[in-house]
Write an enzyme that holds these catalytic residues in place. Structure first.
Site, PDB file in Angstrom:
ATOM      1  N   ASN A   9      -7.990   7.896  -8.100  1.00 21.93           N
ATOM      2  CA  ASN A   9      -9.227   8.618  -8.404  1.00 21.93           C
ATOM      3  C   ASN A   9      -8.833  10.002  -8.921  1.00 21.93           C
ATOM      4  O   ASN A   9      -8.435  10.859  -8.140  1.00 21.93           O
ATOM      5  CB  ASN A   9     -10.071   8.725  -7.124  1.00 21.93           C
ATOM      6  CG  ASN A   9     -11.296   9.591  -7.329  1.00 21.93           C
ATOM      7  OD1 ASN A   9     -11.671   9.922  -8.457  1.00 21.93           O
ATOM      8  ND2 ASN A   9     -11.943   9.955  -6.225  1.00 21.93           N
ATOM      9  N   GLU A 169     -12.519   5.802   3.782  1.00 28.86           N
ATOM     10  CA  GLU A 169     -11.918   7.107   3.552  1.00 28.86           C
ATOM     11  C   GLU A 169     -12.466   8.118   4.561  1.00 28.86           C
ATOM     12  O   GLU A 169     -13.550   8.686   4.352  1.00 28.86           O
ATOM     13  CB  GLU A 169     -12.261   7.607   2.143  1.00 28.86           C
ATOM     14  CG  GLU A 169     -11.778   6.705   1.036  1.00 28.86           C
ATOM     15  CD  GLU A 169     -11.590   7.491  -0.259  1.00 28.86           C
ATOM     16  OE1 GLU A 169     -10.466   7.491  -0.762  1.00 28.86           O
ATOM     17  OE2 GLU A 169     -12.549   8.128  -0.723  1.00 28.86           O
TER      18      GLU A 169
HETATM   19  C1  PEP Z   1     -10.055  10.418  -2.577  1.00 26.70           C
HETATM   20  O1  PEP Z   1     -10.591  11.397  -3.065  1.00 26.70           O
HETATM   21  O2  PEP Z   1     -10.566   9.301  -2.708  1.00 26.70           O
HETATM   22  C2  PEP Z   1      -8.815  10.634  -1.839  1.00 26.70           C
HETATM   23  C3  PEP Z   1      -8.383   9.691  -1.068  1.00 26.70           C
HETATM   24  O3  PEP Z   1      -8.194  11.842  -2.042  1.00 26.70           O
HETATM   25  P1  PEP Z   1      -6.739  12.280  -1.479  1.00 26.70           P
HETATM   26  O4  PEP Z   1      -5.821  11.110  -1.699  1.00 26.70           O
HETATM   27  O5  PEP Z   1      -6.363  13.461  -2.296  1.00 26.70           O
HETATM   28  O6  PEP Z   1      -6.922  12.592  -0.045  1.00 26.70           O
END
Ligand code: PEP
Length: 251
Positions: A9, A169
């Site tokens: 992403n 997440e």
């Molecule tokens: C995200 O934004 O979906 C994410 C997992 O970010 P990061 O890997 O930077 O924590």
């Protein structure tokens, strides 16, 4: 067999030149180094989707958008619709990222509508869910995240749900450098799969559930080892080709 998926992403990062370099490097590295059937997705800003689709044409790398409107068309200045994404052949779309929930007040109900319109347009939704630190510390995190699934996905038929990818997440781990432990990730993924099974039965075993939150080359292997962890949604570490492809390779 559930699909293994690693999706990057990019969020609101990279100018056109940087985006071209990153996408080309990922395509080349994946071609030379990734021999498994892991699905690799790059979710770029909208303005680069067309170019990214051309750069990845014929490669193993797939392209995704980071959001879509819940409306098909009309007077929604600045929005991008699922039919528009379909018309340029984008296969994936992230729906319900915690940053959209937080900064754009997206609700579970609105996200249910986004999931619907994505599926109607043959896009594969990567549906994000996850709890805040406050919710985790209150001990209510399993119920909270299961409820996100109930309210945004449980209206789907089995045939529809089958097309959805879920990304767990935890908000406290996104962009903070603080990742959930492999045990915490596996524990939540198992709960989510059991919750899916409570409505959809054996189909739950076929749904890919990705983990996202500060996944890096150094911790990916341990996190991906969880039996219910089917890959990752990668933010910061997807902005650098070597690290991103190393994460893909650690599945
Ligand atoms: C995200 O934004 O979906 C994410 C997992 O970010 P990061 O890997 O930077 O924590």
């Amino acid at each position: 067999m559930r699909k293994k998926i690693v999706a990057g992403n990019w969020k609101m990062n990279k100018d056109l030149q940087e985006a071209n370099i990153l996408a080309s490097e990922v395509v080349n590295m994946v071609k030379d180094e990734v021999m498994t059937d892991t699905v690799v997705v790059m979710c770029t800003p909208y303005v680069y989707l067309n170019k990214a689709l051309k750069l990845t044409d014929g490669s193993k790398v797939q392209i995704g958008a980071q959001n879509c409107s819940e409306h098909a068309s009309g007077a929604y200045t600045g929005e991008i619709s699922a039919p528009m994404l379909k018309s340029i052949d984008v296969p994936y779309v992230i729906i319900g990222h915690s940053e959209r929930r937080e900064y754009f007040s997206e609700t579970n109900e609105q996200l249910a509508a986004k999931v619907n319109i994505a599926l109607e347009n043959e896009l594969i939704p990567i549906f994000c869910c996850g709890e805040s630190l406050e919710t985790r510390e209150s001990g209510n995190h399993f119920d909270f995240v299961c409820n996100q699934l109930t309210e945004s996905l449980f209206h789907l038929s089995a045939e529809e749900l089958e097309k959805v990818v879920i990304a767990y997440e935890p908000i406290w781990a996104i962009g903070t450098g603080k990742t959930a432990s492999a045990e915490q990730a596996q524990e939540m993924h198992e709960k989510l799969r059991a919750h899916l099974a409570s409505k959809y039965g054996d189909l739950a075993e076929e749904i890919s559930i990705l983990y996202g939150g500060s996944v890096k080359p150094g911790n990916a292997e341990e996190i991906f080892a969880g039996k219910d962890v089917d890959g990752g949604l990668i933010g910061g570490a997807s902005l650098e080709s070597r690290g991103f492809v190393d994460i893909v390779k650690s599945i």
